[in-house]
Enzyme design. Structure first.
Site, mmCIF file in Angstrom:
data_model
loop_
_atom_site.group_PDB
_atom_site.id
_atom_site.type_symbol
_atom_site.label_atom_id
_atom_site.label_comp_id
_atom_site.label_asym_id
_atom_site.label_seq_id
_atom_site.Cartn_x
_atom_site.Cartn_y
_atom_site.Cartn_z
ATOM 1 N N GLY A 39 -13.375 -2.525 -37.693
ATOM 2 C CA GLY A 39 -14.111 -1.889 -36.610
ATOM 3 C C GLY A 39 -13.265 -1.831 -35.333
ATOM 4 C CD GLU A 61 -6.796 10.817 -25.335
ATOM 5 O OE1 GLU A 61 -6.441 11.827 -25.962
ATOM 6 O OE2 GLU A 61 -6.664 10.684 -24.104
ATOM 7 N NE ARG A 62 -1.764 4.190 -29.362
ATOM 8 C CZ ARG A 62 -1.915 3.031 -29.996
ATOM 9 N NH1 ARG A 62 -2.709 2.093 -29.490
ATOM 10 N NH2 ARG A 62 -1.306 2.796 -31.136
#
Length: 272
Positions: A39, A61-62
């Protein structure tokens, strides 16, 4: 403790001021596999866009991209109560501090902070714990044309290669050097020596010649004024100047009677 909410990935938009332009596919696939297994362990920082149901990613963002690759429908987020400008600055600062940002991406990010958001180099240097001279060196990289920067990154050349090219003014000359560096696989030291041979000796030689030429003109003007001064005082001096590609020659004739006349005039002045 800040509240963590799970937001659908489709409602999360990238930050337009994200300095990172390249996301390596191998790294993203590896991160996606990790997210499938464990996760998203670190929440994304987000801000709500104009009271809508959509959010802008401030940091992470990655992780968002990898989660989408892993087909994860929602990710943990912490909502921040900030405006777009603060969001942009935080996004840039967060990415600059990451070691895997390319040197051109880092330079562009610093340039955004200074030029677009009006931060001084002193402010940026404090926030990033970098010296102002280091920031100045980064910003100078942006003077290279965009296509030159792309070529440098594509060929895997270093920041020192790029800084060496800053010594070349003409873009055509930059490309000539880049092609030689690529063909001969030159390291930084060899590249600097190449630039020394091609561009430093000639300009120094031209500069010396230009200075000497300016000095000669000063001497010629001084000489002409001396002749004019003699004529103005009644001395019938005659001068001829001959000039060739190699030298300038002056031929001056001063009547001896002018010396006698001046001595007589001087005596009369002293007796008066």
């Amino acid at each position: 403790m800040e509240e963590i909410s799970y937001i659908q990935t489709g409602k999360l938009l990238p930050n337009p001021y994200q300095p990172r332009r390249k996301f390596e596919s191998d790294e993203m696939l590896s991160l996606a596999e990790s997210i499938k297994e464990n996760g998203v362990l670190q929440p994304l920082l987000i801000r709500r866009i104009n009271n809508s149901d959509y959010f802008e990613v401030v940091a992470g963002e990655r992780r968002l991209r990898a989660a989408i690759l892993a087909n994860i429908q929602s990710v943990p987020c912490i909502e921040m109560d900030i405006g777009y400008e603060q969001s942009a600055v935080l996004s840039i600062l967060e990415n600059i501090q990451r070691s895997d940002l390319s040197f051109f991406e880092e330079a562009a990010a610093i340039g955004q902070l200074v030029e677009h958001f009006g931060m001084s180099q002193s402010e940026v240097s404090k926030k990033l714990s970098k010296s102002q001279s280091a920031l100045s060196n980064k910003l100078r990289l942006l003077k290279l044309p965009v296509d030159v920067r792309y070529f440098i990154e594509k060929e895997g050349l270093t920041e020192r290669h790029a800084r060496a090219l800053l010594r070349i003014e003409d873009e055509k000359d930059i490309w000539s050097v880049l092609n030689i560096i690529k063909e001969r696989n030159l390291n930084v030291e060899q590249s600097e020596q190449l630039i020394d041979r091609m561009f430093e000796k000639k300009p120094k030689h031209r500069k010396t010649r230009q200075k000497a030429y300016r000095d000669i003109r000063i001497f010629v003007n001084t000489f002409n004024k001396a002749i004019e001064t003699m004529k103005a005082s009644g001395i019938e001096a005659v001068s001829n100047k001959t000039e060739t590609d190699e030298y300038i020659e002056f031929n001056v004739k001063i009547p001896k009677s002018a010396q006698t006349d001046n001595i007589i005039k001087l005596k009369k002045v002293n007796q008066a």
